[in-house]
Motif scaffolding. Structure first.
Motif, mmCIF file in Angstrom:
data_model
loop_
_atom_site.group_PDB
_atom_site.id
_atom_site.type_symbol
_atom_site.label_atom_id
_atom_site.label_comp_id
_atom_site.label_asym_id
_atom_site.label_seq_id
_atom_site.Cartn_x
_atom_site.Cartn_y
_atom_site.Cartn_z
ATOM 1 N N ALA A 1 0.060 4.245 2.050
ATOM 2 C CA ALA A 1 1.528 4.529 2.524
ATOM 3 C C ALA A 1 0.936 6.343 2.791
ATOM 4 C CB ALA A 1 2.470 5.359 1.238
ATOM 5 N N PRO B 1 2.705 9.853 3.998
ATOM 6 C CA PRO B 1 4.149 11.082 3.409
ATOM 7 C C PRO B 1 4.853 11.217 4.665
ATOM 8 C CG PRO B 1 2.535 12.384 3.983
ATOM 9 C CD PRO B 1 1.686 11.125 4.167
ATOM 10 N N GLN B 2 5.932 11.786 5.076
ATOM 11 C CA GLN B 2 7.216 11.853 5.564
ATOM 12 C C GLN B 2 6.333 12.942 6.226
ATOM 13 O OE1 GLN B 2 10.541 10.838 5.940
ATOM 14 N NE2 GLN B 2 10.710 12.137 8.046
ATOM 15 N N THR C 1 8.775 1.221 2.188
ATOM 16 C CA THR C 1 8.620 2.091 1.611
ATOM 17 C C THR C 1 8.851 2.400 -0.123
ATOM 18 O OG1 THR C 1 10.767 2.634 1.035
ATOM 19 C CG2 THR C 1 9.972 3.510 3.248
ATOM 20 N N ARG D 1 7.592 8.273 -4.086
ATOM 21 C CA ARG D 1 5.793 8.886 -4.918
ATOM 22 C C ARG D 1 6.326 10.648 -5.218
ATOM 23 N NH1 ARG D 1 0.649 6.361 -1.977
ATOM 24 N NH2 ARG D 1 1.654 4.017 -2.690
ATOM 25 N N TRP E 1 7.578 7.897 0.757
ATOM 26 C CA TRP E 1 6.085 7.409 1.210
ATOM 27 C C TRP E 1 6.483 6.754 1.960
ATOM 28 C CZ3 TRP E 1 1.387 10.043 0.509
ATOM 29 C CH2 TRP E 1 1.057 10.532 -0.207
ATOM 30 N N TYR E 2 6.026 5.740 3.265
ATOM 31 C CA TYR E 2 5.835 4.954 3.891
ATOM 32 C C TYR E 2 4.959 4.405 4.551
ATOM 33 C CZ TYR E 2 10.498 8.052 5.198
ATOM 34 O OH TYR E 2 10.812 8.578 5.897
#
Length: 520
Positions: free
Chosen positions: A313, A315-316, A344, A347, A352-353
């Motif tokens: 994952a 983050p943005q 997604t 967290r 998180w992607y």
């Protein structure tokens, strides 16, 4: 029945030519409702950005008759005619600073002529200022539509003069902010958001709707839109096939793009149109419209870990804009549409992607292109090799598989081979991604090493790949019990340890063993 097209991007031509148009004008209505607004939106190529610009142009030219039967037609809108400046960067030569300045002048002169304005030739930013002022003084608030703003940047991403290009673009585009009080609307599109921070530091009035949930489905077709607009054609193409199975196959090939974490996935409109135009032939249509050579060079320079990027994952921040001198391959892959949001996770009070290729079309074509770049193989050669790889495993013939792999790696040109483990990781990542198109296959990384699993109808194969004289490949599989999750499976389980020479790139070691039932 209306015609299908994958090559008409002018809204007026589309409507008057009796081509099918999937109604996206509800989104157009939402864009134009504010009295004054400036937008920025990035989407991958061939996703309808130019058609959207053309649609906005028709709205602000007051051509209401074109919209009869569409969502916007009955909205409480005055259909007032506004002067429109359409800056289209497509198909222009921006190879030098001088040519870029010349092309900007040419575009502005074309727009001045279209609007009946005499525009003196001077510096392009001055001409831009004067054109907006002249139109505003004569006709009122102006609409600026800028299509593919980043074309001059993409065309010079590897140039030593790229900073100079950025400064020149910043001066030119800053006119949009400086003249904002004279504008009814500004709408700027591009493939990417790189350089957004520096290039548009003066354009801080832009509303970025690239990941806005309200506009996430504005480009591309949702499943509902696809079936409502093309259902009869899909049924005809399916023939005697099970229609639900056929639709699932189409979705697997061409759907999967997601532009906001909670949005529906969408189909690539050009790929699907070409699929229909071809009579229903499944092929890599979108990828064939452009080759990501600059992306491949960037991933090599940065030693980009494809497997980790599509496993862990992020983050943005991965979706943020970035500077041209510090380009993140992951961000560029996202913005250019080669990977997309799959799911997604929350967290640390942040989203998180998880990312992946959007569909089979992109996955197979991009994986083949990786092999072309990292191993010097043509896409045809890559696909042929993987087909032979799959055939060997489906036949349970590990001897033949070893031969297929030896021939493949022996054919990698010496000057292409980058002598480090990440090169092998990338090559095997793409091999197993392609292999997944034939049989169930996956590759993972473990402590910087490569292991992979292939499942056929009769067997499970577990591979460990190592460099040089490291003798631990097979032993590592046994010690870490990679096969444990398959012990209840009735299929045979084989483990294979493979070694490669990091200098020559050749296969130099091969050990294999069958996990006996008594060991289970």
């Amino acid at each position: 029945m209306k015609d299908i097209t994958s090559s008409v991007y002018n809204f007026e031509d589309l409507i008057q030519g009796n081509f099918l148009y999937v109604d996206k004008t509800e989104y157009i209505w939402q864009l134009i409702r504010p009295a004054k607004e400036s937008y920025f939106l990035s989407r991958p190529r061939r996703f309808g950005k130019s058609l959207t610009i053309s649609t906005l142009k028709a709205v602000f030219e007051g051509k209401k008759e074109l919209f009869k039967g569409l969502a916007i037609y009955d909205k409480p809108y005055e259909w007032k005619k506004h002067p429109v400046i359409h800056l289209d960067m497509n198909g222009r030569d921006f190879s030098t600073l001088e040519k870029m300045e010349e092309r900007f002048r040419q575009i502005l002169l074309e727009q001045a002529l279209a609007n009946g304005i005499k525009l003196p030739v001077s510096a392009s930013d001055t001409m831009f200022h004067e054109l907006i002022k002249a139109l505003h003084d004569r006709d009122g608030d102006v609409v600026v539509l800028l299509d593919e703003y980043d074309k001059p940047i993409l065309n010079n991403i590897s140039s030593k003069d790229r900073s100079a290009f950025l400064e020149a673009l910043k001066v030119f585009y800053s006119v949009i902010k400086e003249k904002s009080d004279m504008l009814r609307l500004a709408f700027i599109t591009g493939v990417s958001k790189f350089c957004h921070v520096s290039l548009f530091s003066d354009l801080n009035n832009l509303t970025d709707i690239s990941m806005d949930a309200k506009y996430a489905e504005m480009f591309g077709y949702t499943q509902e839109e696809l079936e409502a607009n093309f259902g009869d054609r899909i049924t005809a193409l399916a023939g005697d096939q099970d229609i639900e199975v056929y639709k699932a196959k189409i979705k697997d090939w061409y759907n999967g793009y997601r532009f906001e974490e909670n949005a529906k996935t969408v189909y690539n409109p050009v790929s699907f149109a070409k699929f229909l135009e071809s009579g229903g032939k499944f092929n890599n249509y979108w990828f064939s419209t452009g080759t990501p050579s600059f992306l491949m060079e960037l991933t090599k320079q940065k030693n980009f870990d494809f497997q980790s990027a599509l496993k862990d994952a992020v983050p943005q921040v991965a979706f943020n804009a970035f500077e041209i001198d510090n380009i993140d391959p992951l961000t560029l892959l996202l913005q250019t549409g080669y990977i997309t949001i799959k799911s997604t996770d929350e967290r640390f009070e942040q989203t998180w992607y998880f990312l992946d290729f959007p569909n089979k079309e992109v996955s197979t074509a991009f994986s083949a292109y990786i092999l072309n770049s990292y191993a010097g193989k043509t896409q045809t050669g890559s696909v042929q090799f993987v087909a032979e790889f799959a055939t060997s495993l489906m036949n349970g013939d590990l001897k033949q598989l070893r031969k297929v792999i030896e021939i493949f790696f022996a054919g990698i040109p010496y000057d292409i081979h980058k002598k480090q483990e990440s090169t092998f990781q990338t090559i095997f990542f793409s091999i197993f991604r392609l292999l997944g198109s034939y049989i169930e296959a996956e590759s993972t990384t473990n402590d910087g090493r490569i292991d992979a699993v292939v499942q056929t109808q009769n067997a499970v194969y577990i591979f460990e790949f190592k460099l040089d004289d490291d003798p631990t490949a097979l032993e590592q599989i046994k010690q870490k019990e990679y096969y444990k999750k398959y012990l209840l499976d009735e299929r045979d389980i084989y483990i294979v340890g493979v070694n490669f020479d990091s200098i020559k790139g050749n296969l130099i070691g091969w050990e294999e063993a069958k996990i006996e039932r008594s060991a289970r």
